[in-house]
Design a protein around this motif. Sequence first.
Motif, mmCIF file in Angstrom:
data_model
loop_
_atom_site.group_PDB
_atom_site.id
_atom_site.type_symbol
_atom_site.label_atom_id
_atom_site.label_comp_id
_atom_site.label_asym_id
_atom_site.label_seq_id
_atom_site.Cartn_x
_atom_site.Cartn_y
_atom_site.Cartn_z
ATOM 1 N N VAL A 51 0.766 -1.274 -0.127
ATOM 2 C CA VAL A 51 -0.025 -0.023 0.071
ATOM 3 C C VAL A 51 0.861 1.143 0.217
ATOM 4 O O VAL A 51 1.856 1.189 0.904
ATOM 5 N N ARG A 52 0.685 2.136 -0.879
ATOM 6 C CA ARG A 52 1.367 3.420 -0.931
ATOM 7 C C ARG A 52 0.505 4.413 -0.261
ATOM 8 O O ARG A 52 -0.772 4.610 -0.565
ATOM 9 N N ILE A 53 0.774 5.102 0.760
ATOM 10 C CA ILE A 53 0.133 6.206 1.285
ATOM 11 C C ILE A 53 1.034 7.481 1.102
ATOM 12 O O ILE A 53 2.353 7.495 1.368
ATOM 13 N N GLU A 54 0.320 8.492 0.641
ATOM 14 C CA GLU A 54 1.270 9.749 0.478
ATOM 15 C C GLU A 54 0.550 10.913 1.044
ATOM 16 O O GLU A 54 -0.701 11.041 1.255
ATOM 17 N N VAL A 55 1.149 11.646 1.675
ATOM 18 C CA VAL A 55 0.884 12.929 2.407
ATOM 19 C C VAL A 55 1.454 14.208 1.710
ATOM 20 O O VAL A 55 2.621 14.245 1.682
#
Length: 372
Positions: free
Chosen positions: A294-298
């Motif tokens: 899972v790629r999570i970007e902020v």
Amino acid sequence: MDRALRILWVEDSAADAELFASLLEDEGVAHAYERVEDEAGLREALAVSQPDLVISDSDLPGFSGEHALRIVRERAPHLPFVFLSGAMGEDAAVLALQQGATDYVLKQNPRRLASAVLRAVREAEAIADRERAHRELMHAQRNEALALLVAGLSHDLRNVLQPLSLLPTLLRAKEDRATALRVADIVEEAARRGHDLAQAMVDYARGRHQEAGHADLAEVLASVRILLGGSVPRSIGVSFPVVAPGMMLAIDATALQQCLLNLCLNGLQAMDGQPSGELTVRADVQHDLAGDVVRIEVCDTGCGIPADVLPHLFTPFFTTKTQGTGLGLLSCRRIIESAGGRLDIDSVPGAGTTMRLVLPLAPANTPVSTPA
């Protein structure tokens, strides 16, 4: 060593234990030892107190050194364990090391025992020091984030209490049932918001890193959004992804919550003083060489990070904030890497920054950890 070691000796021969203990003393290794010779004795000794080191024969009547090693590793994964054997072949020695033994020494070469013991204890102390430093780092990072959250949380609490303070006047002015029902709805909603806010704060403040945890991404994102609410200026737009419940990540929920909250607060600080801005959190499932992740970007539209600052972002105590500790990003990276993931940063000065977390999906049917 500047102190006497406590050694647990797994040996059926009292004479052998006494002989090799004397050799250790001759080599300057001050110690006291307790000898056990079977499984029951080993378990009882470990239950009473943990020694600094275990030395075990590989071949014991009705008991084996391999079995002793398994018992020790179950109770104390990092406790030094040295085999001292008179008949341990090379293949058996390699297997012992693969199974978690720290070292092995042949009784035919007893002079190597002292150096093996000292090296094993020093390595164990180094591991303990690293773990202690990591716990202190996590604590410092959490305190930094808590300080930033206080003002925002008090603002949210006032928003919860304000409608409640107006209701008595409204009830006195109107006595019809429709008004009473509406007032009941407002009270119920305010109570729910207050409970959610308080619970999220308690969960965060009491959070503990648990190595074997698994996190439901939807629950973690919802908690982060609640905690973040009062810290967002009106000029900043915030968007979070819609994630279906049940997307499990192979990381402790509290640790992921702490990491995402820190990254979001960093993004808000980068937009401080701007007339407008956007904080965007995105999440999607991808497949790479390591499997499903899972790629999570902020992402923020703030000032960006200067090129000369980027190489120092993970240096302990390096910070460009007047009230910062320089520990937040380092702590985040350690959290993510300890879970088998990675943290990347893309930034363009004057245009904004993207903090990208890549984490492995947890195997199917794994239990979820919740902030506790």
